[in-house]
Design an enzyme around this catalytic site. Sequence first.
Site, PDB file in Angstrom:
ATOM      1  N   GLU A  27      -4.780  -9.908   0.410  1.00 48.58           N
ATOM      2  CA  GLU A  27      -5.519  -9.661   1.653  1.00 48.58           C
ATOM      3  C   GLU A  27      -6.993  -9.864   1.360  1.00 48.58           C
ATOM      4  O   GLU A  27      -7.512  -9.363   0.350  1.00 48.58           O
ATOM      5  CB  GLU A  27      -5.287  -8.244   2.195  1.00 48.58           C
ATOM      6  CG  GLU A  27      -3.865  -7.987   2.635  1.00 48.58           C
ATOM      7  CD  GLU A  27      -3.646  -6.561   3.149  1.00 48.58           C
ATOM      8  OE1 GLU A  27      -4.636  -5.907   3.523  1.00 48.58           O
ATOM      9  OE2 GLU A  27      -2.482  -6.123   3.164  1.00 48.58           O
ATOM     10  N   GLU A  69       0.798  -1.220   0.000  1.00 48.80           N
ATOM     11  CA  GLU A  69       0.000   0.000   0.000  1.00 48.80           C
ATOM     12  C   GLU A  69       0.836   1.277   0.000  1.00 48.80           C
ATOM     13  O   GLU A  69       0.745   2.094   0.901  1.00 48.80           O
ATOM     14  CB  GLU A  69      -0.987  -0.021   1.166  1.00 48.80           C
ATOM     15  CG  GLU A  69      -2.005  -1.128   0.985  1.00 48.80           C
ATOM     16  CD  GLU A  69      -3.075  -1.174   2.059  1.00 48.80           C
ATOM     17  OE1 GLU A  69      -2.740  -1.480   3.216  1.00 48.80           O
ATOM     18  OE2 GLU A  69      -4.242  -0.907   1.736  1.00 48.80           O
TER      19      GLU A  69
END
Lengths: 150, 1007
Positions: free
Chosen positions: B498, B435
């Site tokens: 995820e 991220e």
Amino acid sequence: MRIFDSHSALRDLLGAEKRWSRTREALAAAPSLTEGVTYSIGDSLTYRTGSAADLAARELTGRRRYLMVVASMAGEVAVEVARQEDLAAVAPYSDLTDRQPFTGPAERVLIPDGGLLIVDIDEAARILPTPDARAVLLHVTVEGASFHNK
Amino acid sequence: MREPLDWENQALTGRHRMPARAYFFGYATPELAAGRDRTASRGFVDLTGEWRFRLFDHPTRVPASFEATEQEWDTVVVPHLWQLDGHGSLQYTDEGYPFPIEPPHVPADTPTGAYQRTVRLSTPAPGEQVVLRLDGVESYAEIFLNGAFVGMTKGSRLAAEFDVTAHVVDGDNLFAIKVLQFSDATYIEDQDMWWASGIFRALYLVTRPAARLTDFHVRTHRVGDDAEVTLTAAATGATELAWSITDGGVVVAETRLAPGATATVTVPAARFWNPEDPHLYDMLITVVGPDGASEYVPHRLGLAEVTVEDGRLLLNGAYFMMHGVNRHDHDDRRGRAVGLDRVRRDLELMKRHNINAVRTAHYPNDPRFYELCDEIGLMVLAETDLESHGFANVGDLSRITDDPAWEAAYVDRIERHVLAQRNHASIVMWSLGNESGYGCNIRAMYRRAKELDPHRPVHYEEDRNAEVVDVISTMYSRVSQMNDFGEHPHPKPRIICEYGHAMGNGPGGLSEYQAVFDRWDSIQGHFVWEWADHGLLARTDEGREFHRYGGDYGDYPNNANFCIDGLVFPWQAPSPGLIEYGQVICPVRVTYAGGVVRVTNRRWFTDLSDIELRVDTWADGVLTRTDVLQVGAVAPGETAEFPYDLPVVGASEAAAIATVVTNRAASWCEPGHELGRYQLAVRPSTDAGPFPLAELCPSPLAEVLAAGEPRNLGSATLHAYPDQHRLHVDTATGRLTFDTLTADLLSWTADGRELVASPLRVGFWKPLVDNHQQEADDLWFPRHLQLMQTSIRDVAWREDGGDAVVTYRARIAPPVFDFGCHVDVEWRIAPDGAATLRAAGSPYGDYRDIVPRIGVTLEVPGDLRRVAWFGRGPGENYPDSAAANPIGFWSSDVDAMVTPYVVPQDYGNRGDVRWVELTDGSGQGLRVSRRPGERPFHFSAWPYTCEDIDAARHVTDLTPRDTVTVNLNDQVLGLGSNSWGSEVLDSYRTRFESFSFEFTLQPLKGN
């Protein structure tokens, strides 16, 4: 069902909601991506480009959590649309695909060159194999302004 | 122009730090090398333990004398995070930086810890080299030895080594380390975890001989059944290197090579490493100098090769899928300063729950972690220490990721990571970070990774369309989106790095995800977020333990309990979510139909010769038969069939469950370990015909109030006694008393004891779970669904066919608004004492979206704590999280059924229930059931009320009551994982729509 004459009309009519801004982002990226491959922007949407023939489906398909959106990249794209309540379900809804196949009479609509169609969540639709037309097929979340999209 | 400070200069990643290299140790003898105890390696000096420490509120407030003079400071035990030792303050944010964004600047007054330790050493012999190694310091460290500046490092979770040879003296040596909490590096270390700092991993000295290995890289290439193993080894002062590979003490390959050279040997008929058979060979590099062998360097060699062919990942030529989790380092007492025992238990728990892969989210681990993964058999998605997520808060996630001024910092992180870990068989791919947006620095990292390890694939999720990386990846894509990907796959293999956000109770929907993953072979890995809750242990003044999360330390801003999102509780016990996940990915699938048990091997590399099936059959609650089936050598992907007749003849209720067990010991389990359970068959009690809801046409209320004498209702054992605003109904087993104004069941006595403690009420709310917080914030709280009020009208009673019937109409609706539900309720009391409640609801107004449940709640006396049921169990389960709990005959008690979520929330649901009994020690109590043929129901039983649980923020806020709350639900909303991820799937959504249901309650006589 809502038809827009241009992709940019999306911004004017649907505002800055994340899913629609991501739709515009996807439409901007689509021409540079590999045809026939599904891409995504977060959990807001998946999208795939191809000829109308490649994107065409045999059955009318209803969805519950991701709206079917079709954007013309070139040429007029023909789509059949009908309200689900006016159709007969061919099989149960599946959580795995977010799809339910339907059969029955449907209205044939034309998405103008460069235009865009949003199939409402109580409708079912299918792209027809329109010659020479190219499109982006998107599945855009029903979640609106309030829910996070990741 | 002022020179930038070292800790605010992203172009400077270190000073005098040695080049990164493979993690290894040199030993004086082959025997010591075989032991692989690093503390027995040459010149190993453990520097963990007590250090003098002081925390300063500004880097420049650390006195200059600290570098050379012992200080009278506090003592701390290293490794540690100083905030967890009472110095400074903790803060938790998911992605927000805890200071203003102004890269590369951080607060001028960044907290600074100063450490000192005196160590007795001897000066090294000529040519020897003394190396100081730090495996983890957050976030910036300057090292001094005897007053001399040794060097500086950044990269909190990347090993740093310094040559301290020139500074070591005979006798006492003063090590001084200055650690800054924040530095420019903090901008790329913004992982979702506690803001805490210090020397949090091991540090030690090693003395390297004059002729020494400086690095090596070993890799495997499969050729048929053989393995070609190639070694490149660098050394200094050496004349030759001898290299051998042994298996069980037998040399299978050996050769010699010159320092700096590359050699290839062949291991014939190799036993390749894979997570199901993590076989390791013993590799030894003998360094030969002018005076003979100078050191022996061991390495546990797994023969593993990852390739990508036709868009598919292959391990040693075989297809595989990673069933994974994301793991942070976390210990509820020590934070990220985890001990190796804790790490080992984490990995064993993973294996025990069928997990075969772990993503090191979002940084490299202690180097021993990878050794453990090699040994235990876990594939590793090896991520480096990189996340700049906080820039998302200013709408510019890629700000520094796409800034060439930061390239050195980014590339340094993948370079040090790959060089340190690339010899591990368990690492199936590298990950460039998490991220951080996308840009030029990601592309530079990729190039460097491929230079250093050309063969392993590289992953980075935010290269969203896989422009450069070898594996395309998303996070939190929904089930149907994953199916879209599978139907029209990308040319590169895909993973979801995820999903299944495991915050609090949940995640739900894992079975549907897995069905899609299993359907499409382009999807080759899935990693649940995340492994463990990050709660920190605390105690109340009374000594009761609880776990803290964001905001509990006065920290602000914070992301509260967003860090309590693991499959494992902070005390390292599996949550129901982990048990569910273990079942969903069980490597053996069992089905039963037509008198045949079918066993499918879902492994990728090994057969099922170690697997047994234990088939237990219960009839009318009694275990009537247990059979053990030896599965045999069923090959990966194959299915074997076993004719088997279920012995349930004559039973009215029966269940058969197959338990998959391994008969082979492993380092992580004993023989007999259960891998999963499957329902083979269920026979609910004999179906009856339809049971329509009686016409709910209440008698005039006046009739009730006028009746003052007992009325025999046509039965010798049933009498009704109106009494003011009460109605007593006597049955063969006791008395029920209703309030004729509210229709509340005020009392139910049977065989001399009370059975209810508070009236039964229809309801739609239950304690909020984290995975419904978004629904609550957006749908429920704005409409006050948690505050629904019940108003009772039209209470009446009558006789009907010998039964006493009490009816009423309830309006259940929130304040403020004009929507709600009208519910017609009927109590039908039979002469034998059974009371059947029927409810039919009709919503009005404009709300038809989802609600948490539709059902009833009552309280029973607190001694009715023993619970037995025929339904899903033994553990808690929800409609979309039920795979691990087959239908059977189960028993427990109210206290044992508590799931102690760190943040209290709804728990303990049991679904697909045919009946449930709550009894006291003598067996007296209450039985709840539905008529045969009716659909099953849900129940839960708590020593708290719904309001208690909703109000509690920590487990210590809850005090068990002297009553038991019993929830009997017709419908329960699925869990989903929308604390950050997937909403509840359509099939598991409980909507605020018309409903009808019934329950029959019966007193139980007891022993």
